[in-house]
Design an enzyme around this catalytic site. Structure first.
Site, PDB file in Angstrom:
ATOM      1  N   ASP A  82       0.848  -1.198   0.000  1.00  0.00           N
ATOM      2  CA  ASP A  82       0.000   0.000   0.000  1.00  0.00           C
ATOM      3  C   ASP A  82       0.888   1.254   0.000  1.00  0.00           C
ATOM      4  OD1 ASP A  82      -2.462   1.349   0.111  1.00  0.00           O
ATOM      5  OD2 ASP A  82      -2.407   1.467   2.302  1.00  0.00           O
ATOM      6  N   GLY A 179      -8.575   7.972   6.798  1.00  0.00           N
ATOM      7  CA  GLY A 179      -8.974   8.194   8.189  1.00  0.00           C
ATOM      8  C   GLY A 179     -10.480   8.381   8.272  1.00  0.00           C
ATOM      9  N   THR A 233      -8.482   2.153   8.732  1.00  0.00           N
ATOM     10  CA  THR A 233      -8.815   2.722  10.045  1.00  0.00           C
ATOM     11  C   THR A 233      -9.868   1.890  10.788  1.00  0.00           C
ATOM     12  OG1 THR A 233      -8.279   4.903   9.182  1.00  0.00           O
ATOM     13  CG2 THR A 233      -9.572   4.842  11.195  1.00  0.00           C
TER      14      THR A 233
HETATM   15  P1  13P Z   1      -8.976   4.317   5.686  1.00  0.00           P
HETATM   16  O1  13P Z   1      -7.949   4.260   6.780  1.00  0.00           O
HETATM   17  O2  13P Z   1      -9.701   5.607   5.629  1.00  0.00           O
HETATM   18  O3  13P Z   1      -9.856   3.128   5.675  1.00  0.00           O
HETATM   19  O4  13P Z   1      -8.159   4.291   4.299  1.00  0.00           O
HETATM   20  C1  13P Z   1      -7.384   3.169   4.003  1.00  0.00           C
HETATM   21  C2  13P Z   1      -6.582   3.373   2.774  1.00  0.00           C
HETATM   22  O5  13P Z   1      -6.999   4.041   1.862  1.00  0.00           O
HETATM   23  C3  13P Z   1      -5.269   2.697   2.717  1.00  0.00           C
HETATM   24  O6  13P Z   1      -4.549   3.042   1.582  1.00  0.00           O
END
Ligand code: 13P
Length: 279
Positions: A82, A179, A233
């Protein structure tokens, strides 16, 4: 079975008008819980290693965990990087057995993003690994990376990018954020539609910032062609809530099993939402 590429599961999602969740994994408990959720739902899953986990020395460790979990399962599982920070990091992941790498060049000038992403694709595609790119930095903080680009990508920028780069998946900023959302997010589906019209075959579209989006917004995004949705998150918070709920226990396996069930519940709900059959 052995890990599969991102392209393989996103082609499946396209054929089923669904999205595959990419869940960030930070430790073995979270990875195991996500796999148990995928097994219960019998759906493909993407387990993503992010920059936070890499910073604390877990790139190889989590790669081994995911390979073992996939080998024990009959489901298609993708091991994904990621927000890859450099060409060198994507190569390190390919060597560690990742079947998908994201190169996040969204903070670079467009030309440079195109050049760097091309380099990553050359290395990755040579060994059957998929590549995700990003355009228009996604606001909010993720693993210490703060998006500082425009909150929404422009259609012209996407056109220039996909004409210059043969990428498997493309994360676009359409009003989403990493987030938890501070106010109700308004995703620009018109923008998504214009992007999809650019070519007969645009790369599979990815939505980052999947935590805290309303179910109806998620379903609309999938109807508009989003095939991968990242969730970090909500998974992390579920795990922490599980730990908090058992804080007074003096038995380590009590907290492991409770934290695991909290994560599983969130993950199962996401998988069901992302793969629901429309009436
Ligand atoms: P969130 O933490 O908002 O779920 O986003 C995750 C994300 O996009 C990881 O690349």
């Amino acid at each position: 079975m052995p890990l599969v590429s991102l392209k393989e599961v996103l082609d499946w999602a396209e054929a089923h008008n669904a999205a595959v969740p990419a869940f960030n994994i930070d430790n073995i408990d979270i990875a195991q819980s996500l796999m148990l959720a995928a097994e219960e739902e019998q759906k493909p899953v993407i387990l993503a290693v992010g920059q936070g986990a890499i910073r604390v020395g877990r790139l190889d460790l989590l790669a081994s965990v995911v390979k073992t979990l996939a080998a024990r399962s009959a489901l298609p599982v993708v091991l994904h990087l990621d927000h890859g920070a450099s060409f060198e990091q994507t190569v390190a992941c390919i060597r560690a057995g990742f079947t998908s790498v994201m190169f996040d060049g969204s903070s670079l000038p467009l030309r440079e993003n195109i050049e760097q992403t091309r380099l990553v694709i050359k290395a990755a595609h040579a060994v059957g690994v998929s590549v995700e790119a990003e355009l228009g930095a996604i606001p909010g903080a993720e693993d210490g990376i703060v998006g500082n680009g425009p909150a929404k990508v422009s259609v012209a920028e996407v056109e220039a990018f996909i004409n210059g780069v043969d990428v498997d998946a493309l994360a676009v900023s359409i009003g989403n954020a990493h987030g938890l959302y501070k106010s109700e997010p308004k995703l620009d589906f018109e923008l998504l539609r214009s992007i999809r019209k650019l070519k007969a075959q645009v790369p599979h579209l990815v939505l980052h910032g999947g935590s805290g989006l309303q179910d109806k917004v998620v379903r609309s995004a999938i109807q508009e062609g989003v095939r991968k949705i990242n969730v970090a998150t909500e998974i992390r918070l579920a795990y922490l809530e599980g730990l908090r709920a058992t804080m007074d226990s003096r038995d380590i396996y009590t907290y492991i099993s409770v934290a695991r069930s909290f994560v599983m519940n969130v993950a199962k709900a996401k998988i069901q939402l992302f793969t629901a059959e429309e009436n």
